[in-house]
Motif scaffolding. Structure first.
Motif, PDB file in Angstrom:
ATOM      1  N   THR A   1     -17.924  50.612 -76.192  1.00  0.00           N
ATOM      2  CA  THR A   1     -17.348  51.853 -76.725  1.00  0.00           C
ATOM      3  C   THR A   1     -18.351  52.644 -77.551  1.00  0.00           C
ATOM      4  O   THR A   1     -18.339  53.878 -77.539  1.00  0.00           O
ATOM      5  CB  THR A   1     -16.097  51.537 -77.562  1.00  0.00           C
ATOM      6  OG1 THR A   1     -15.140  50.856 -76.734  1.00  0.00           O
ATOM      7  CG2 THR A   1     -15.454  52.805 -78.096  1.00  0.00           C
ATOM      8  N   ARG A   2     -19.244  51.970 -78.238  1.00  0.00           N
ATOM      9  CA  ARG A   2     -20.205  52.673 -79.099  1.00  0.00           C
ATOM     10  C   ARG A   2     -21.214  53.508 -78.311  1.00  0.00           C
ATOM     11  O   ARG A   2     -21.872  54.381 -78.888  1.00  0.00           O
ATOM     12  CB  ARG A   2     -20.934  51.675 -79.988  1.00  0.00           C
ATOM     13  CG  ARG A   2     -21.951  50.784 -79.269  1.00  0.00           C
ATOM     14  CD  ARG A   2     -22.500  49.726 -80.196  1.00  0.00           C
ATOM     15  NE  ARG A   2     -23.573  48.947 -79.581  1.00  0.00           N
ATOM     16  CZ  ARG A   2     -23.923  47.733 -79.962  1.00  0.00           C
ATOM     17  NH1 ARG A   2     -23.258  47.147 -80.953  1.00  0.00           N
ATOM     18  NH2 ARG A   2     -24.917  47.092 -79.372  1.00  0.00           N
ATOM     19  N   ILE A   3     -21.362  53.256 -77.005  1.00  0.00           N
ATOM     20  CA  ILE A   3     -22.349  54.037 -76.251  1.00  0.00           C
ATOM     21  C   ILE A   3     -21.740  55.268 -75.589  1.00  0.00           C
ATOM     22  O   ILE A   3     -22.464  56.060 -74.977  1.00  0.00           O
ATOM     23  CB  ILE A   3     -23.077  53.183 -75.188  1.00  0.00           C
ATOM     24  CG1 ILE A   3     -22.170  52.911 -73.972  1.00  0.00           C
ATOM     25  CG2 ILE A   3     -23.627  51.903 -75.781  1.00  0.00           C
ATOM     26  CD1 ILE A   3     -22.912  52.276 -72.801  1.00  0.00           C
ATOM     27  N   LEU A   4     -20.441  55.483 -75.719  1.00  0.00           N
ATOM     28  CA  LEU A   4     -19.822  56.666 -75.112  1.00  0.00           C
ATOM     29  C   LEU A   4     -20.510  57.969 -75.528  1.00  0.00           C
ATOM     30  O   LEU A   4     -20.737  58.840 -74.681  1.00  0.00           O
ATOM     31  CB  LEU A   4     -18.330  56.729 -75.449  1.00  0.00           C
ATOM     32  CG  LEU A   4     -17.403  55.773 -74.686  1.00  0.00           C
ATOM     33  CD1 LEU A   4     -15.973  55.890 -75.215  1.00  0.00           C
ATOM     34  CD2 LEU A   4     -17.430  56.049 -73.188  1.00  0.00           C
TER      35      LEU A   4
ATOM     36  N   ARG B   1     -25.753  43.608 -78.430  1.00  0.00           N
ATOM     37  CA  ARG B   1     -26.748  43.950 -77.414  1.00  0.00           C
ATOM     38  C   ARG B   1     -27.752  44.937 -77.993  1.00  0.00           C
ATOM     39  O   ARG B   1     -27.445  45.664 -78.941  1.00  0.00           O
ATOM     40  CB  ARG B   1     -26.078  44.583 -76.190  1.00  0.00           C
ATOM     41  CG  ARG B   1     -25.089  43.686 -75.478  1.00  0.00           C
ATOM     42  CD  ARG B   1     -24.504  44.362 -74.250  1.00  0.00           C
ATOM     43  NE  ARG B   1     -25.503  44.586 -73.215  1.00  0.00           N
ATOM     44  CZ  ARG B   1     -25.380  44.155 -71.974  1.00  0.00           C
ATOM     45  NH1 ARG B   1     -24.317  43.476 -71.603  1.00  0.00           N
ATOM     46  NH2 ARG B   1     -26.315  44.413 -71.077  1.00  0.00           N
ATOM     47  N   SER B   2     -28.944  44.976 -77.374  1.00  0.00           N
ATOM     48  CA  SER B   2     -29.986  45.903 -77.844  1.00  0.00           C
ATOM     49  C   SER B   2     -30.366  46.906 -76.764  1.00  0.00           C
ATOM     50  O   SER B   2     -31.413  47.552 -76.867  1.00  0.00           O
ATOM     51  CB  SER B   2     -31.232  45.108 -78.263  1.00  0.00           C
ATOM     52  OG  SER B   2     -31.735  44.344 -77.172  1.00  0.00           O
ATOM     53  N   ASP B   3     -29.525  47.025 -75.714  1.00  0.00           N
ATOM     54  CA  ASP B   3     -29.864  47.898 -74.583  1.00  0.00           C
ATOM     55  C   ASP B   3     -28.902  49.078 -74.443  1.00  0.00           C
ATOM     56  O   ASP B   3     -28.601  49.507 -73.339  1.00  0.00           O
ATOM     57  CB  ASP B   3     -29.889  47.090 -73.281  1.00  0.00           C
ATOM     58  CG  ASP B   3     -28.547  46.416 -72.975  1.00  0.00           C
ATOM     59  OD1 ASP B   3     -27.653  46.440 -73.852  1.00  0.00           O
ATOM     60  OD2 ASP B   3     -28.401  45.872 -71.867  1.00  0.00           O
TER      61      ASP B   3
ATOM     62  N   ALA C   1     -26.370  53.349 -71.148  1.00  0.00           N
ATOM     63  CA  ALA C   1     -25.851  54.710 -71.059  1.00  0.00           C
ATOM     64  C   ALA C   1     -26.557  55.492 -69.953  1.00  0.00           C
ATOM     65  O   ALA C   1     -25.916  56.216 -69.178  1.00  0.00           O
ATOM     66  CB  ALA C   1     -26.005  55.421 -72.400  1.00  0.00           C
ATOM     67  N   GLU C   2     -27.876  55.351 -69.874  1.00  0.00           N
ATOM     68  CA  GLU C   2     -28.631  56.067 -68.843  1.00  0.00           C
ATOM     69  C   GLU C   2     -28.269  55.583 -67.451  1.00  0.00           C
ATOM     70  O   GLU C   2     -28.136  56.384 -66.512  1.00  0.00           O
ATOM     71  CB  GLU C   2     -30.134  55.895 -69.094  1.00  0.00           C
ATOM     72  CG  GLU C   2     -30.636  56.616 -70.341  1.00  0.00           C
ATOM     73  CD  GLU C   2     -32.092  56.316 -70.634  1.00  0.00           C
ATOM     74  OE1 GLU C   2     -32.667  55.421 -69.950  1.00  0.00           O
ATOM     75  OE2 GLU C   2     -32.669  56.959 -71.538  1.00  0.00           O
TER      76      GLU C   2
ATOM     77  N   GLY D   1     -11.996  53.467 -72.637  1.00  0.00           N
ATOM     78  CA  GLY D   1     -12.444  54.845 -72.837  1.00  0.00           C
ATOM     79  C   GLY D   1     -13.007  55.448 -71.571  1.00  0.00           C
ATOM     80  O   GLY D   1     -12.644  56.573 -71.189  1.00  0.00           O
ATOM     81  N   LEU D   2     -13.882  54.728 -70.897  1.00  0.00           N
ATOM     82  CA  LEU D   2     -14.510  55.240 -69.682  1.00  0.00           C
ATOM     83  C   LEU D   2     -13.479  55.509 -68.594  1.00  0.00           C
ATOM     84  O   LEU D   2     -13.516  56.553 -67.933  1.00  0.00           O
ATOM     85  CB  LEU D   2     -15.550  54.240 -69.171  1.00  0.00           C
ATOM     86  CG  LEU D   2     -16.297  54.642 -67.903  1.00  0.00           C
ATOM     87  CD1 LEU D   2     -17.192  55.843 -68.173  1.00  0.00           C
ATOM     88  CD2 LEU D   2     -17.123  53.477 -67.370  1.00  0.00           C
TER      89      LEU D   2
END
Length: 325
Positions: free
Chosen positions: A71-74, A39-41, A46-47, A99-100
């Motif tokens: 997981t990478r956006i945590l 994904r590119s968003d 995250a926001e 994780g969340l």
């Protein structure tokens, strides 16, 4: 479902007029491309999530599916916004959302419920029909057709269960499990941390270590569509981090690859990792994992373990613990 807008409308129909359903259509309609990072968003996701966590009018966040590439956006999310909330917030999710669910569930104003995303019903119900239904019940229909006949009702039932839970009307457990080995706790109180084995292992040693600490907790672990040798590597990460020495017990959920059940295989692998000289209790359940039906499992909240007979136990949680509205 042809668009994110239609999906939001369907969820609103399932929830009813008591709550307003929202969802970012740009995120829901995003196209994933495995060859280009999925994904590119990341920043937008995250926001969007951080705004929901910060808004005291938001009572629950429901992940529609496992959420690959999540997981990478945590690190892009500021979880300190939870401290400024005026009321508790629930997060429902599983798999990549491990994780969340653990992080929010560990917060005093959070409720983390590890449970199947409703968009995963299609996979879970088809596999259930193919592997667990007697052939007579599938007479004249394929597993895919069996699933489609029931999908809408199960989708609506999922969200009815979510609203019942946050309103204190029940919806969690009981969860039954086989007692494989070890001494069960005398007090009967159990608290869980964990989720998807692959994702959970990425959190160990990270900035989120305190939210996945095994001390005073049972580890719940499940996974699917991977090789046994890779499960062994992820379990080895827990071994090297001392998790088996610190946890109170282990609840193994469902493990499978396609139609092949790997739960007994993983149980055999686990025996090579458990500490010698400690009677660590091990439970096995088919009610947690990438399966249907799945019993929602709250993390960090005390439940009561009761012995059914010499080989089976039941775990339940008081409905009052989840009332948010």
């Amino acid at each position: 479902m042809r668009s994110g807008a239609e999906l939001v409308a369907l969820v609103q129909e399932a929830i009813g007029p008591s709550y307003q359903v929202s969802g970012n259509e740009l995120i829901l309609d995003a196209v994933e491309d495995e060859s280009r990072g999925g994904r590119s968003d990341d920043r937008l996701r995250a926001e969007d999530l951080q705004l929901a966590l910060a808004d005291s009018n938001v009572v629950a966040i429901v992940a529609l599916r496992g959420g690959a590439w999540f997981t990478r956006i945590l690190p892009l999310i500021d979880f300190a916004v939870l401290d400024r909330r005026e009321r508790r917030i629930a997060v429902f999710g599983f798999s990549e959302l491990t994780g969340l669910v653990n992080i929010v569930g560990a917060h005093r104003l959070g409720l983390g419920v590890y449970g199947m995303g409703p968009a995963f019903l299609t996979y879970g119900m088809k596999r259930y029909a193919a592997t667990r239904l007697p052939s007579g019940e599938l007479a004249g229909v394929t597993p895919d057709e069996w699933m489609l006949q029931r999908l809408r009702d199960e989708f609506f039932a999922f969200f009815r269960n979510v609203t019942s839970l946050i309103e204190g009307g029940g919806g969690v457990g009981p969860l039954t499990a086989r007692h494989i080995q070890g001494e069960l706790p005398r007090s009967g109180e159990v608290r869980f941390v964990g989720g998807n084995l692959t994702v959970f292992s990425t959190l160990i040693g990270s900035r989120y270590q305190e939210y996945v600490s095994p001390k005073g907790r049972w580890l719940v672990l499940e996974d699917f569509n991977d090789k046994p040798e890779r499960f062994d590597r992820f379990l080895a990460h827990l071994t090297l981090a001392g998790y088996w020495d610190d946890c109170e017990g282990v609840l193994l959920g469902d493990f499978h690859e396609g139609q092949r059940d790997l739960s007994e295989t993983v149980l055999a692998i686990l025996s090579y990792h458990l500490p010698r000289g400690r009677s660590l209790p091990i439970l096995v359940t088919s009610q947690v994992g990438h399966i249907w039906p799945m019993t929602p499992l709250p993390l960090h909240i005390p439940g009561t373990l009761e012995v059914i007979d010499e080989s089976r136990v039941s775990i339940a949680w008081p409905s009052s613990a989840f009332r948010l509205v």
